[in-house]
Design a protein around this motif. Sequence first.
Motif, mmCIF file in Angstrom:
data_model
loop_
_atom_site.group_PDB
_atom_site.id
_atom_site.type_symbol
_atom_site.label_atom_id
_atom_site.label_comp_id
_atom_site.label_asym_id
_atom_site.label_seq_id
_atom_site.Cartn_x
_atom_site.Cartn_y
_atom_site.Cartn_z
ATOM 1 N N TYR A 116 0.844 -1.204 0.000
ATOM 2 C CA TYR A 116 0.000 0.000 0.000
ATOM 3 C C TYR A 116 0.884 1.260 0.000
ATOM 4 O O TYR A 116 0.545 2.253 -0.637
ATOM 5 C CB TYR A 116 -0.911 -0.037 1.230
ATOM 6 C CG TYR A 116 -2.021 0.982 1.219
ATOM 7 C CD1 TYR A 116 -2.944 1.028 0.156
ATOM 8 C CD2 TYR A 116 -2.166 1.884 2.266
ATOM 9 C CE1 TYR A 116 -3.965 1.955 0.165
ATOM 10 C CE2 TYR A 116 -3.188 2.813 2.277
ATOM 11 C CZ TYR A 116 -4.077 2.849 1.207
ATOM 12 O OH TYR A 116 -5.092 3.771 1.211
ATOM 13 N N VAL A 117 2.021 1.189 0.701
ATOM 14 C CA VAL A 117 2.955 2.315 0.719
ATOM 15 C C VAL A 117 3.418 2.639 -0.706
ATOM 16 O O VAL A 117 3.528 3.794 -1.099
ATOM 17 C CB VAL A 117 4.179 2.004 1.612
ATOM 18 C CG1 VAL A 117 5.283 3.062 1.438
ATOM 19 C CG2 VAL A 117 3.782 1.920 3.068
ATOM 20 N N VAL A 118 3.640 1.559 -1.481
ATOM 21 C CA VAL A 118 4.149 1.775 -2.839
ATOM 22 C C VAL A 118 3.032 2.224 -3.780
ATOM 23 O O VAL A 118 3.232 3.090 -4.632
ATOM 24 C CB VAL A 118 4.838 0.497 -3.357
ATOM 25 C CG1 VAL A 118 5.208 0.630 -4.829
ATOM 26 C CG2 VAL A 118 6.065 0.207 -2.528
ATOM 27 N N THR A 119 1.854 1.670 -3.612
ATOM 28 C CA THR A 119 0.773 2.066 -4.532
ATOM 29 C C THR A 119 0.175 3.417 -4.160
ATOM 30 O O THR A 119 -0.136 4.223 -5.018
ATOM 31 C CB THR A 119 -0.355 1.019 -4.555
ATOM 32 O OG1 THR A 119 -0.756 0.776 -3.200
ATOM 33 C CG2 THR A 119 0.109 -0.271 -5.187
ATOM 34 N N GLY A 155 1.251 5.455 -1.123
ATOM 35 C CA GLY A 155 1.913 6.246 -0.076
ATOM 36 C C GLY A 155 3.178 6.918 -0.549
ATOM 37 O O GLY A 155 3.281 7.395 -1.683
ATOM 38 N N THR A 156 4.189 6.893 0.315
ATOM 39 C CA THR A 156 5.418 7.636 0.055
ATOM 40 C C THR A 156 6.349 6.919 -0.925
ATOM 41 O O THR A 156 7.315 7.492 -1.386
ATOM 42 C CB THR A 156 6.216 7.825 1.361
ATOM 43 O OG1 THR A 156 6.394 6.539 1.960
ATOM 44 C CG2 THR A 156 5.489 8.730 2.319
ATOM 45 N N GLY A 157 6.059 5.649 -1.214
ATOM 46 C CA GLY A 157 7.012 4.863 -1.998
ATOM 47 C C GLY A 157 6.628 4.668 -3.441
ATOM 48 O O GLY A 157 6.988 3.673 -4.055
ATOM 49 N N LYS A 158 5.916 5.629 -4.030
ATOM 50 C CA LYS A 158 5.418 5.439 -5.396
ATOM 51 C C LYS A 158 6.540 5.255 -6.410
ATOM 52 O O LYS A 158 6.351 4.632 -7.453
ATOM 53 C CB LYS A 158 4.537 6.620 -5.799
ATOM 54 C CG LYS A 158 3.165 6.556 -5.146
ATOM 55 C CD LYS A 158 2.291 7.728 -5.537
ATOM 56 C CE LYS A 158 0.970 7.632 -4.776
ATOM 57 N NZ LYS A 158 0.360 8.956 -4.593
ATOM 58 N N PRO A 197 5.743 -1.706 -13.234
ATOM 59 C CA PRO A 197 4.472 -2.107 -13.868
ATOM 60 C C PRO A 197 4.343 -3.632 -13.945
ATOM 61 O O PRO A 197 5.287 -4.320 -14.344
ATOM 62 C CB PRO A 197 4.585 -1.508 -15.279
ATOM 63 C CG PRO A 197 5.640 -0.459 -15.190
ATOM 64 C CD PRO A 197 6.542 -0.820 -14.073
ATOM 65 N N GLY A 198 3.186 -4.127 -13.508
ATOM 66 C CA GLY A 198 2.917 -5.547 -13.622
ATOM 67 C C GLY A 198 3.525 -6.391 -12.530
ATOM 68 O O GLY A 198 3.418 -7.616 -12.553
#
Lengths: 487, 471
Positions: free
Chosen positions: A399-402, A404-407, A412-413
Amino acid sequence: MNKPLRRIAIFCGLLVLSLMIRDNWLQYVRADELNASKYNRRVQIERFAHERGNIITADGQTITGSTETSGTDFKYKRVWKDGTMWSPVTGYASQIFDASQLEKIEDSILSGTDNRLFFDRTLSMFTGEKKQGGNVVTTLNSAAQKAAFQGLGDKKGAVAAINPQTGAILALASTPSYDPSVFAGSTNKDSSNYKALLDDKNQPMLNRALRQTYPPGSTFKVVTTAAALENGLYSGIDDPTRSPVPYILPDTAHQPLNNEGNIPCENATLKVALQWSCNTVFGKISADLGNEKMKAEAEKFGFNKQIFNPVRTDASIYPKDNRPQNAMAGIGQASNRATPLQMAMVAAAVANDGKLMKPYMVDQLQAPNVDVLSKTQPEQMSQPMSAANAQKLQKMMEYVVTDGTGKNGQIPGVTVGGKTGTAQHGVDNNGNPYAWFISYAKTGDGSPVAVAVVIEGSDTTRDDIAGGALAAPIARNVMKAVLDSKK
Amino acid sequence: MSVVTNTTTIGAIEAPSRRNTELALLIFAVAIPVFAYANVGLAMTGKLPSGMLGYGLGLGLMAGVAHLVVRKFAKYADPLLLPLATLLNGLGLVLIWRLDQSPRLIQRAKSAWGKFSPDAPHQLLFTAVGVALFIGVLLLLKDHRILQRYTYISMAVALFLLVLPMFFPAVNGAKIWISIPGLGTIQPGEFAKIIIAIFFSGYLMVKRDALALASRRFMGLYLPRGRDLGPILVIWAMSILILVFETDLGTSLLFFGLFVVMLYVATERTSWIVFGLLMSAVGAVGVATFESHVQQRVKAWMDPFACYKTDGACQQIGDAIMSFGSGGTLGTGLGQGNSDLIGFAANADFILSTVGEELGLAGMMALLLIYGLIVERGVRTALAARDPFGKLLAIGLSGAFALQVFVVAGGVMGLIPLTGMTMPFLAQGGSSVIANWALIGILIRISDTARRPAPAPAPSPDAEMTQVVRP
């Protein structure tokens, strides 16, 4: 006069006997120790008397070599291919400045003196074949190493990547780095090069991935979350945490712990708190659990002890401390210190459903004829959390990556979980902060890679320094390199 | 009458002279070094060394001539001494030749003195001189008791030889050499060792009764009278002076030890040993408090690796010990070790390191046993000698030999502090090899006298009166 004569005869016999005992002591009892003495030049001579074995990556690339020299003592000289990139893995092997890391630890195999090579040696004595050292096959992935090294570029920092399912180390980069070839020989130029490297204030010979500990900052919140779940402080990731903003540190009158910027942390759920990296929430969790439980959980992740993979990794420190300091340590500050490899292990343990595998970088030792002398079997080091809790943490880190701060860590994929960190340090936190990112990638059959990246900030990067901006792209490229090489 | 015939018959059977035993052993003593020589050549260059024939013939010739002289002029001599000395000397030559081939030592000599000259040819020459002296001793010294006449001349000569190096510059920290322009350097201590043993024997033989009997008993020990203490005090003072002015622990220890041993044998009084030990302890500790050279050696002996990087003395002994350790049980094989890493005196004081590294523990044990055997034959000669002078001289010479072996080998192996002496026969050095050949010559002469059958008793006119008459 014959009686004293006999006694003198006995005395002379004792003199010779004492010499014999002393000789046995030297040549039998202490032989191995004297043979390996750091003052014994024969070690160096033997090291370069034959073509030295090579260090090889997991994908079969030879990263070392030997060239013939014209010296009296040393027949060969060590050379490295892309030494600056690989030196955090190989270490060095110099004709006059000893050796380090893999070159030193596996020296007996590389120089062919190991007892396991006895048969080969004896055989080559009869066949007249050229004596040669054995090879060390590492677990390193050359594409990942390249991505890590190039990602760091001219910034100061380190990358450690491991395979969560086995513990195999895939990348180990440190910058600024050094090329061991420049002081591999025994000329005056080699000496001055070596001295220059030692005197360099940027410490190019420091292996930051293993031997430098940094405050882990917010990346440590993953450990704090694991401690909260494991100790049953919260059962679900969507439970509200009943935490105020600001959070007043325990045992202090009104020393507030604030968040970076205006983020929704008041009474946030664990998931939201990790998404926005809420200091208040995790400081409170650490304080609520207490120093002992926090320390115990950190130690399950590998803190507070040296790790030998087989190269020594400095111990990361979760301190024994008072309550306010412990609260700060829970968000990766105070006296909390971690090596990049340690933080990669944290991400790996989460990715591998709670099982922490012992990190290692030597896959096989080979005889000169490529017979396998020994192969490292992956082994579990500990279980920092249950599989169920690990899966909860995975959800949060993804969730952090999608969202939060970790985008910047997104691929991809591919499912990616991560956590950013920006660690303050120095007196009154006036040093340039450290940018952290730890992450893992997941495919259909488990996670093949977990990575930790740390970048020491410089004045120019101070403004935009944040784990997400600086460190995450490097982590993404390393993960991508590993994923691509699997295809 | 038949009984009388019997006694004459017994007298007619000659005591075995063991000369053929000696010859057989000598063949081995020459063959072993020749094989070692070939071994070095094959290991270092891959082919038989060109000088091998000359070397083998030279050593064989010397041994053969020496054997013939012994056969003729010392028929009943101990059969082991000559072969053992030949073997040691031959091996020493091989080791010195092997170190002459070392590129490291050649390079080192070139950078230090601008040129390199091999030592083995010199050593071969010195060996020839030594064997000549050995032959000379046997030819000229028909009876060792002649030496008794020169007791006090020996003393004067020995003192002169011992004092001489004080007037010459120190070499590597010790004043034990004298240099004669055009001839090279001589180590007079090596010769003084023999001459002083002659003096001690002559002196103690005369004074032993006074020293042994005129004493008071005190706490279980026989204390000598004050005036009888004189000689031991003089010798003690002299060895201390050697230590202080020539800074040579080895020579000092050797002379004092030699004197105490001979004093003990002559008087059979244990108290002398106690005195001797006390005095040498006092002397050594006393000198060590102010003599930096001795302190350095002691420090290096305590832990060579603690000061390895900073102190030359520590480095020497550390290098020697590592050389031994690297040899292990069986050694690297001649010509294949790295004992030449000891740059300083590799073929002299530290030649044992080469034995240890290249021949290993096995070779060292054999070598120490050879030295032990020489000492054992010497002590046996002392036991068999019929006259007190011969007994004292034989035990003095073999005791000095044993002490020297112990002091040198013990020093190189780190058992005791290192001193500047050389391994008899093995190490490079003219004085040493010549003097030791003379020493073996004297021992052979004494053993010949000792083992020679006593002259047949003059036929007694009463013989028939005492015969047993059988029924």
